[in-house]
Scaffold this motif. Structure first.
Motif, short mmCIF file in Angstrom:
data_model
loop_
_atom_site.label_atom_id
_atom_site.label_comp_id
_atom_site.label_asym_id
_atom_site.label_seq_id
_atom_site.Cartn_x
_atom_site.Cartn_y
_atom_site.Cartn_z
N GLY A 193 7.36 -120.94 -42.94
CA GLY A 193 6.50 -121.96 -42.35
C GLY A 193 5.35 -121.45 -41.53
N ALA A 194 5.23 -120.14 -41.36
CA ALA A 194 4.18 -119.59 -40.51
C ALA A 194 3.31 -118.60 -41.29
CB ALA A 194 4.80 -118.88 -39.30
N PRO A 195 2.02 -118.85 -41.42
CA PRO A 195 1.15 -117.90 -42.12
C PRO A 195 1.11 -116.58 -41.38
CG PRO A 195 -0.14 -119.61 -41.03
CD PRO A 195 1.28 -120.03 -40.92
N PRO A 196 1.25 -115.46 -42.08
CA PRO A 196 1.24 -114.16 -41.40
C PRO A 196 -0.12 -113.87 -40.79
CG PRO A 196 1.19 -113.89 -43.79
CD PRO A 196 1.44 -115.33 -43.53
N LEU A 197 -0.10 -113.24 -39.61
CA LEU A 197 -1.33 -112.94 -38.88
C LEU A 197 -1.43 -111.43 -38.67
CD1 LEU A 197 -1.26 -115.70 -36.11
CD2 LEU A 197 -2.34 -115.81 -38.37
N SER A 198 -2.39 -110.80 -39.32
CA SER A 198 -2.68 -109.39 -39.05
C SER A 198 -3.52 -109.32 -37.78
CB SER A 198 -3.44 -108.78 -40.22
OG SER A 198 -4.71 -109.41 -40.35
N SER A 199 -3.73 -108.11 -37.29
CA SER A 199 -4.55 -107.95 -36.08
C SER A 199 -5.97 -108.43 -36.32
CB SER A 199 -4.54 -106.49 -35.63
OG SER A 199 -5.02 -105.64 -36.66
N ALA A 200 -6.49 -108.20 -37.54
CA ALA A 200 -7.86 -108.64 -37.86
C ALA A 200 -7.95 -110.16 -37.86
CB ALA A 200 -8.29 -108.07 -39.20
N VAL A 201 -6.97 -110.82 -38.45
CA VAL A 201 -6.97 -112.29 -38.47
C VAL A 201 -6.83 -112.83 -37.05
CG1 VAL A 201 -5.66 -114.32 -39.20
CG2 VAL A 201 -6.13 -112.50 -40.84
N SER A 202 -5.96 -112.21 -36.26
CA SER A 202 -5.80 -112.65 -34.87
C SER A 202 -7.13 -112.53 -34.12
CB SER A 202 -4.73 -111.80 -34.18
OG SER A 202 -3.47 -112.00 -34.78
N GLU A 262 5.73 -118.15 -58.73
CA GLU A 262 6.44 -116.98 -59.26
C GLU A 262 5.52 -115.76 -59.27
OE1 GLU A 262 8.32 -115.43 -63.51
OE2 GLU A 262 8.28 -117.58 -63.09
N GLU A 263 4.27 -115.95 -59.70
CA GLU A 263 3.32 -114.84 -59.72
C GLU A 263 3.07 -114.31 -58.32
OE1 GLU A 263 -0.13 -116.32 -61.64
OE2 GLU A 263 0.84 -116.62 -63.57
N SER A 264 3.00 -115.22 -57.33
CA SER A 264 2.78 -114.79 -55.94
C SER A 264 3.94 -113.92 -55.46
CB SER A 264 2.63 -116.01 -55.04
OG SER A 264 1.43 -116.69 -55.29
N PHE A 265 5.16 -114.36 -55.72
CA PHE A 265 6.32 -113.59 -55.27
C PHE A 265 6.39 -112.23 -55.96
CE2 PHE A 265 8.27 -118.01 -54.60
CZ PHE A 265 7.83 -118.05 -53.28
N ARG A 266 6.02 -112.20 -57.25
CA ARG A 266 6.03 -110.93 -57.96
C ARG A 266 4.94 -109.99 -57.41
NH1 ARG A 266 9.57 -110.85 -62.10
NH2 ARG A 266 10.20 -112.83 -63.05
N GLU A 267 3.79 -110.54 -57.06
CA GLU A 267 2.74 -109.71 -56.47
C GLU A 267 3.18 -109.17 -55.11
OE1 GLU A 267 -1.59 -110.36 -57.21
OE2 GLU A 267 -0.95 -112.43 -57.51
N ALA A 268 3.90 -110.00 -54.35
CA ALA A 268 4.40 -109.55 -53.05
C ALA A 268 5.36 -108.39 -53.23
CB ALA A 268 5.08 -110.71 -52.33
N ILE A 269 6.25 -108.49 -54.21
CA ILE A 269 7.21 -107.42 -54.47
C ILE A 269 6.48 -106.15 -54.91
CG2 ILE A 269 9.06 -106.69 -56.01
CD1 ILE A 269 9.99 -109.65 -56.00
N ALA A 270 5.47 -106.30 -55.76
CA ALA A 270 4.72 -105.14 -56.23
C ALA A 270 3.99 -104.45 -55.08
CB ALA A 270 3.73 -105.56 -57.31
N ALA A 271 3.48 -105.26 -54.14
CA ALA A 271 2.72 -104.70 -53.02
C ALA A 271 3.63 -103.94 -52.05
CB ALA A 271 1.98 -105.81 -52.27
N TYR A 272 4.83 -104.50 -51.81
CA TYR A 272 5.73 -103.88 -50.82
C TYR A 272 7.17 -104.19 -51.21
CZ TYR A 272 7.36 -102.22 -46.26
OH TYR A 272 7.99 -101.52 -45.26
N PRO A 273 7.78 -103.37 -52.07
CA PRO A 273 9.11 -103.67 -52.60
C PRO A 273 10.21 -103.72 -51.55
CG PRO A 273 8.01 -101.96 -53.89
CD PRO A 273 7.21 -102.15 -52.65
N GLN A 274 9.98 -103.15 -50.37
CA GLN A 274 11.02 -103.12 -49.35
C GLN A 274 11.19 -104.44 -48.60
OE1 GLN A 274 8.52 -100.76 -49.57
NE2 GLN A 274 9.81 -99.26 -50.63
N ASP A 275 10.25 -105.36 -48.78
CA ASP A 275 10.35 -106.66 -48.11
C ASP A 275 11.36 -107.52 -48.86
OD1 ASP A 275 10.04 -109.04 -46.78
OD2 ASP A 275 7.86 -109.18 -47.07
N ASP A 304 0.01 -102.62 -47.05
CA ASP A 304 0.73 -103.21 -48.19
C ASP A 304 1.71 -104.28 -47.73
OD1 ASP A 304 -0.64 -101.52 -49.88
OD2 ASP A 304 0.96 -100.02 -49.96
N ALA A 305 2.36 -104.03 -46.59
CA ALA A 305 3.31 -105.01 -46.07
C ALA A 305 2.62 -106.31 -45.70
CB ALA A 305 4.05 -104.43 -44.87
N GLU A 306 1.44 -106.22 -45.10
CA GLU A 306 0.70 -107.43 -44.72
C GLU A 306 0.25 -108.20 -45.96
OE1 GLU A 306 -1.21 -105.93 -40.45
OE2 GLU A 306 -2.27 -105.56 -42.33
#
Length: 445
Positions: A382-391, A103-116, A79-81
């Motif tokens: 400025g940096a796209p997040p990289l999960s282990s799978a993306v890496s 705005e929709e993107s930020f709200r989806e991010a909050i819904a996915a992982y509210p602690q971020d 969820d954090a990723e």
């Protein structure tokens, strides 16, 4: 629908196995391709390149989350990723001027992982920029409830130091030096009157408009259209200039009375200015950048009419009296009297000083921690997040296997992207066009 998804997933798994990437999902491959396009775009002055691929990746994520992917799938994004990806896409959409979708993107991010905390901050900044302050307070309240950031919905600084008392207004009696400052009011007022003719017409000789010369440019942005806000810098970044000659006694008093505030101003963490507000001026609601300081206003010229709101409380200035508040709380200033001949300026001596809960030995370390925190936020923007799978996908690209991946992402992800669009048709503003994403990427091949 489930049968189609299952068939597509099975076909995709076979192709992934051929490339040695059986642990990578289509959304990760799309995201990896977006990363490459984004990095290439940066070298071409295109800060939002790759957005369509990132959007397609998130559409694939939505479709896969609605299928029967096992919860034990270790390669599935956490969820954090997912939250980090939505937040990054929100930033790129901001670059494109697509504010509602951001705005929709930020709200989806909050819904996915509210602690971020970052998506809460980004959403609040977006809402504040659109003057939607009540909504920003609601977002801040949710951030507080989730333990992500802040302590009060009206207090939303980007850099927030924990364990400092949060209240909008403070009692001046808590700061003994303010009594000495008030006692010096006649002396300070006399220096002001020497450069402030009754007509106020010569004020431009000493008082510059806020934001001029590159100093305090962010403050100029909060002046409502038609307003005029001027300052004379006694101590602070940008230099005191003419004010060193105009207010010599006041400067000497301050260096003796509040040396820590003077030093704070000199290192760029605060400022000490004489602030002059013209009639007909409004300073729009805003929050300061940090909660590590408080603000003192000593009223010098205080006509009827001007008022300030900090948090939910309104107050007015009195000549010779100090007002103390925390400018990391949402605050605004109104001086609605029309600007006509003979009207009076509102003038205060403004002093930023350290929050009393910060012991001296913690002041500079707290500033440094704040800078690290700010740089971390800037880095995530400025940096796209990289999960282990993306890496892993990117490692395969470096090893020359990207052609195979390209076929997989076009053939397999196109099916999944189509399913996502069909199942997510109610999200009309989130129009992810996978073919456009692929074309955009291939144009650079």
């Amino acid at each position: 629908m489930a049968n189609v998804v299952g068939a597509a997933a099975a076909a995709g798994s076979q192709e992934l196995a051929k490339a040695g990437l059986e642990s990578c999902h289509s959304e990760d491959i799309l995201w990896a391709r977006g990363v490459l396009r984004y990095l290439q775009g940066l070298t071409q002055g295109l800060p939002a390149a790759g957005l369509a691929l990132f959007e397609a990746s998130l559409a694939a994520t939505r479709s896969m989350s609605s299928t029967s992917r096992p919860t034990s799938d270790e390669s599935a994004n956490t969820d954090a990723e997912v939250a980090c990806r939505h937040c990054f896409v929100g930033t790129l959409r901001m670059h494109h001027g697509r504010f509602q979708e951001a705005e929709e993107s930020f709200r989806e991010a909050i819904a996915a992982y509210p602690q971020d905390r970052l998506p809460h901050l980004e959403l609040c900044l977006l809402l504040e920029g659109q003057r939607r302050f009540e909504e920003a307070r609601l977002v801040a309240r949710k951030a507080i409830e989730a333990g992500a950031m802040w302590q009060h919905p009206y207090q939303r600084p980007p850099v927030f130091a924990q364990k400092l008392r949060s209240k909008a207004f403070w009692e001046k009696a808590d700061f003994p030096w303010m009594k000495t400052l008030e006692d010096a009011f006649p002396q300070i007022k006399a220096e002001l009157e020497a450069v402030l003719p009754e007509s106020n017409s010569d004020i431009m000789k000493v008082f510059r408009k806020v934001g001029e010369g590159g100093r305090a440019e962010q403050d100029a942005q909060i002046i409502a259209l038609g307003g005029v806000w001027r300052e004379c810098v006694l101590f602070g970044c940008g230099g005191a200039g003419e004010c060193t000659q105009v207010f010599p006694q006041t400067r000497a008093l301050l260096e003796k009375l509040v040396p820590s505030a003077v030093e704070m101003a000199r290192i760029g963490a605060g400022e000490i200015i004489v602030s002059a507000l013209h009639p007909g001026t409004r300073l729009l609601p805003h929050c300061a950048s940090s909660n590590t300081r408080l603000t003192c206003h000593l009223g010098l010229v205080c006509p009827e009419g001007p008022k300030i709101r900090v948090g939910e409380e309104w107050a007015t200035w009195q000549e010779g009296q100090c007002m103390v508040f925390d400018d990391s709380f949402e605050h605004e200033v109104l001086y609605e009297t029309p600007h006509v001949a003979g009207s009076t300026l509102r003038v205060v001596l403004l002093i930023r000083f350290w929050h009393p809960d910060l012991p001296e030995q913690r002041r500079i370390p707290t500033l440094e921690e704040g800078m690290v925190d700010f740089e971390s936020v800037q880095g995530r923007r400025g940096a796209p997040p990289l999960s282990s799978a993306v890496s892993k996908c990117l490692e395969q690209h470096q090893r020359g296997l990207w052609n195979g991946l390209e076929e997989i992402s076009v053939a397999g992800s196109a099916k999944i992207g189509g399913i996502a669009a069909e199942s997510d048709s109610q999200r009309k503003s989130e129009h992810v066009d996978l073919e456009r994403a692929i074309d955009e990427d291939n144009d650079l091949a």
